[in-house]
Design a protein around this motif. Structure first.
Motif, mmCIF file in Angstrom:
data_model
loop_
_atom_site.group_PDB
_atom_site.id
_atom_site.type_symbol
_atom_site.label_atom_id
_atom_site.label_comp_id
_atom_site.label_asym_id
_atom_site.label_seq_id
_atom_site.Cartn_x
_atom_site.Cartn_y
_atom_site.Cartn_z
ATOM 1 N N GLY A 1 0.779 -1.230 0.000
ATOM 2 C CA GLY A 1 0.000 0.000 0.000
ATOM 3 C C GLY A 1 0.809 1.276 0.000
ATOM 4 O O GLY A 1 0.245 2.363 0.137
ATOM 5 N N TYR A 2 2.136 1.182 -0.180
ATOM 6 C CA TYR A 2 2.986 2.376 -0.143
ATOM 7 C C TYR A 2 2.801 3.194 -1.417
ATOM 8 O O TYR A 2 2.777 2.654 -2.527
ATOM 9 C CB TYR A 2 4.451 1.974 0.014
ATOM 10 C CG TYR A 2 5.410 3.131 0.032
ATOM 11 C CD1 TYR A 2 5.622 3.857 1.194
ATOM 12 C CD2 TYR A 2 6.111 3.494 -1.116
ATOM 13 C CE1 TYR A 2 6.513 4.930 1.219
ATOM 14 C CE2 TYR A 2 7.004 4.554 -1.110
ATOM 15 C CZ TYR A 2 7.203 5.274 0.058
ATOM 16 O OH TYR A 2 8.081 6.329 0.075
ATOM 17 N N THR B 1 -5.517 4.068 5.647
ATOM 18 C CA THR B 1 -4.423 3.297 5.059
ATOM 19 C C THR B 1 -4.894 2.541 3.829
ATOM 20 O O THR B 1 -6.084 2.242 3.688
ATOM 21 C CB THR B 1 -3.846 2.307 6.093
ATOM 22 O OG1 THR B 1 -2.735 1.617 5.506
ATOM 23 C CG2 THR B 1 -4.892 1.284 6.521
ATOM 24 N N ARG B 2 -3.935 2.221 2.954
ATOM 25 C CA ARG B 2 -4.190 1.343 1.818
ATOM 26 C C ARG B 2 -3.625 -0.050 2.070
ATOM 27 O O ARG B 2 -3.766 -0.935 1.233
ATOM 28 C CB ARG B 2 -3.535 1.929 0.560
ATOM 29 C CG ARG B 2 -4.059 3.264 0.110
ATOM 30 C CD ARG B 2 -5.314 3.168 -0.689
ATOM 31 N NE ARG B 2 -5.139 2.492 -1.960
ATOM 32 C CZ ARG B 2 -6.041 2.506 -2.944
ATOM 33 N NH1 ARG B 2 -7.178 3.164 -2.788
ATOM 34 N NH2 ARG B 2 -5.833 1.854 -4.065
ATOM 35 N N ASN B 3 -2.995 -0.223 3.203
ATOM 36 C CA ASN B 3 -2.390 -1.517 3.544
ATOM 37 C C ASN B 3 -3.478 -2.422 4.132
ATOM 38 O O ASN B 3 -3.911 -2.229 5.257
ATOM 39 C CB ASN B 3 -1.256 -1.316 4.547
ATOM 40 C CG ASN B 3 -0.487 -2.598 4.816
ATOM 41 O OD1 ASN B 3 -0.933 -3.690 4.457
ATOM 42 N ND2 ASN B 3 0.661 -2.490 5.435
ATOM 43 N N THR C 1 -5.307 -4.244 11.696
ATOM 44 C CA THR C 1 -4.120 -4.139 10.864
ATOM 45 C C THR C 1 -2.972 -4.874 11.554
ATOM 46 O O THR C 1 -3.044 -5.200 12.740
ATOM 47 C CB THR C 1 -3.732 -2.670 10.647
ATOM 48 O OG1 THR C 1 -3.360 -2.100 11.911
ATOM 49 C CG2 THR C 1 -4.898 -1.877 10.072
ATOM 50 N N VAL C 2 -1.888 -5.101 10.826
ATOM 51 C CA VAL C 2 -0.747 -5.795 11.422
ATOM 52 C C VAL C 2 -0.098 -4.947 12.520
ATOM 53 O O VAL C 2 0.630 -5.472 13.365
ATOM 54 C CB VAL C 2 0.286 -6.160 10.343
ATOM 55 C CG1 VAL C 2 -0.248 -7.244 9.432
ATOM 56 C CG2 VAL C 2 0.702 -4.928 9.534
ATOM 57 N N SER C 3 -0.363 -3.625 12.520
ATOM 58 C CA SER C 3 0.149 -2.769 13.585
ATOM 59 C C SER C 3 -0.794 -2.709 14.777
ATOM 60 O O SER C 3 -0.513 -2.014 15.753
ATOM 61 C CB SER C 3 0.406 -1.353 13.051
ATOM 62 O OG SER C 3 -0.796 -0.765 12.566
ATOM 63 N N GLY D 1 3.664 7.267 9.053
ATOM 64 C CA GLY D 1 4.492 6.071 8.939
ATOM 65 C C GLY D 1 3.684 4.793 8.818
ATOM 66 O O GLY D 1 2.476 4.757 9.081
ATOM 67 N N ASN D 2 4.345 3.733 8.385
ATOM 68 C CA ASN D 2 3.718 2.410 8.221
ATOM 69 C C ASN D 2 2.528 2.439 7.276
ATOM 70 O O ASN D 2 1.533 1.735 7.478
ATOM 71 C CB ASN D 2 3.282 1.847 9.578
ATOM 72 C CG ASN D 2 4.442 1.563 10.488
ATOM 73 O OD1 ASN D 2 5.495 1.117 10.040
ATOM 74 N ND2 ASN D 2 4.271 1.840 11.778
ATOM 75 N N SER D 3 2.616 3.284 6.235
ATOM 76 C CA SER D 3 1.517 3.434 5.251
ATOM 77 C C SER D 3 0.223 3.901 5.904
ATOM 78 O O SER D 3 -0.866 3.603 5.415
ATOM 79 C CB SER D 3 1.281 2.117 4.491
ATOM 80 O OG SER D 3 2.420 1.744 3.760
#
Length: 412
Positions: free
Chosen positions: A35-36, A105-107, A124-126, A337-339
């Motif tokens: 997603g960056y 986010t797009r991630n 999300t993974v975060s 940060g992190n997308s």
């Protein structure tokens, strides 16, 4: 241009090219980041200084993030991974109750996170909760309601529902002097814990006088212990001369005891019955509503961002609708940060929407992720150009410095 102006201009040029190189390095390091969105650092002339002899210009960099560029959508095989094809962002929040700062986010790489209520939620993974709209009991979605975390599993499961209607189709033998029984499974009303029991409705078909095309249907209930309790109700069924169903034209309703002091009113639709000869007693179809309690066995998204759950009792339910946010100027969102991005007034008012049909401007691709928009070949080409520009500016700076040193030495 004076030697001091050349010194200052070349210094500014080196600083600008260093910033461009920093952006290129950032893009290259994020070539595999889901997603960056790649940065471009464009060069812009700026007035360095003005003298009676004229204006002297320098250069600086302007960062442009191409948020509107679509990355490649790559299949991952993980059912809860999500990719957006078209404009928009997933909406997330670090706080279970929504009190945290909303992120975008797009991630779409996802995982599960246990919420404060002990249930599992999409994150999300975060670790941020992914938000959407909850469906009501009928599966309808109200996109005007509040955004909530998307729940993947429930400690309560799906409560059972009682049987209220049966549609039964079979053939009874024309001209037969023998009766026949059919059984249909039915479900009682659920108790306080949401669980219910399975019973069987026994239908005993007894033929009338030969040639009358009439049958009497008697009923009984087989309990979980196997014992059959007969019912007083009966239904007279007649057929046309060609063997098709004739009467009754209204659907019979039986009051069926299913447990101590508990009864269900069940419609019995027999309009699909036939009376053909030489085919015997053959059951073709039974359709029964009601089901037992069940647990979530699988969850998945569809192409519209709707989360559906499959239960151990064979039921399927729409649970949530994924929320998507778009902005008039998404390139002005604040990069954290992190997308991940947060809202900025320069981005414009957000529009929250759901993908409603296949003609929507945005689609959701389940089991996929959006790749980075970085073009590695282009970035390396820009890196070479930037390095040469920096080297040229450094040469000018060094030459100007040497000229100043020479002039200073002559003065001495």
């Amino acid at each position: 241009m004076s030697v001091f102006a050349a010194l200052h201009t070349s210094s500014q040029a080196m600083s600008t090219q260093s910033h461009v190189m920093e952006r290129i390095s950032g893009n290259v390091s994020n070539v595999n980041t889901t997603g960056y969105k790649a940065f471009d650092a464009h060069l812009r002339e700026s007035v360095n200084h003005v003298t009676p002899k004229g204006s002297f210009v320098g250069v600086n960099a302007v960062d442009i993030r191409h948020m509107d560029r679509q990355g490649s959508v790559l299949a991952t095989g993980r059912g809860l991974d999500l990719a957006l094809n078209g404009p928009g962002f997933f909406v997330t929040n670090p706080a279970f109750d929504g009190s945290g700062t909303q992120h975008f986010t797009r991630n779409g790489a996802t995982t599960g996170r246990v919420g404060e209520d002990g249930n599992s939620y999409l994150a999300t993974v975060s670790g941020q909760y992914i938000l959407g709209w909850a469906a009501d009991a009928s599966g309808a979605i109200d996109t005007e309601s509040a955004l909530v975390p998307i729940q993947l599993d429930s400690t309560e499961g799906l409560a059972g529902e009682p049987t209220t209607r049966i549609a039964f189709e079979a053939n009874v033998e024309a001209g037969s002097t023998q009766g026949h029984s059919f059984e249909v499974g039915v479900w009682s009303s659920p108790g306080e814990n949401g669980e219910n029991a399975r019973y069987s409705l026994v239908m005993s078909w007894t033929p009338g006088a030969i040639g009358s095309n009439t049958w009497t249907v008697g009923y009984g209930v087989r309990g979980p212990d196997g014992a059959v309790t007969p019912l007083e109700d009966t239904t007279e069924v007649t057929f046309n001369s060609d063997g098709t169903y004739a009467t009754p034209t209204e659907t019979p309703v039986l009051t069926v005891p299913l447990g101590e002091g508990v009864s269900n009113d069940i419609e019995i639709d027999l309009s699909g019955m036939t009376q053909y000869g030489e085919t015997g007693f053959v059951e073709r179809r039974q359709e029964v509503d009601g089901f037992p309690s069940g647990r979530v066995s699988n969850v998945q998204f569809d192409g519209f961002g709707r989360l559906t759950a499959d239960y151990s009792n064979g039921q399927t339910r729409t649970l949530y609708q994924l929320a998507i946010a778009d902005f008039p100027a998404p390139q002005n969102l604040t990069d954290v940060g992190n997308s991940m991005f947060t809202y900025d007034t320069d981005a414009g008012e957000p529009l929250f929407f759901a993908v409603e049909n296949q003609f929507s401007r945005t689609s959701v691709q389940p089991g996929s992720l959006e790749a980075s928009t970085v073009d590695l070949a282009s970035e390396f080409s820009r890196m070479i150009t930037t390095q040469r520009a920096y080297s040229t500016s450094a040469t000018v700076y060094r030459t100007s410095d040497e000229m100043i040193r020479t002039a200073a030495a002559l003065k001495q």
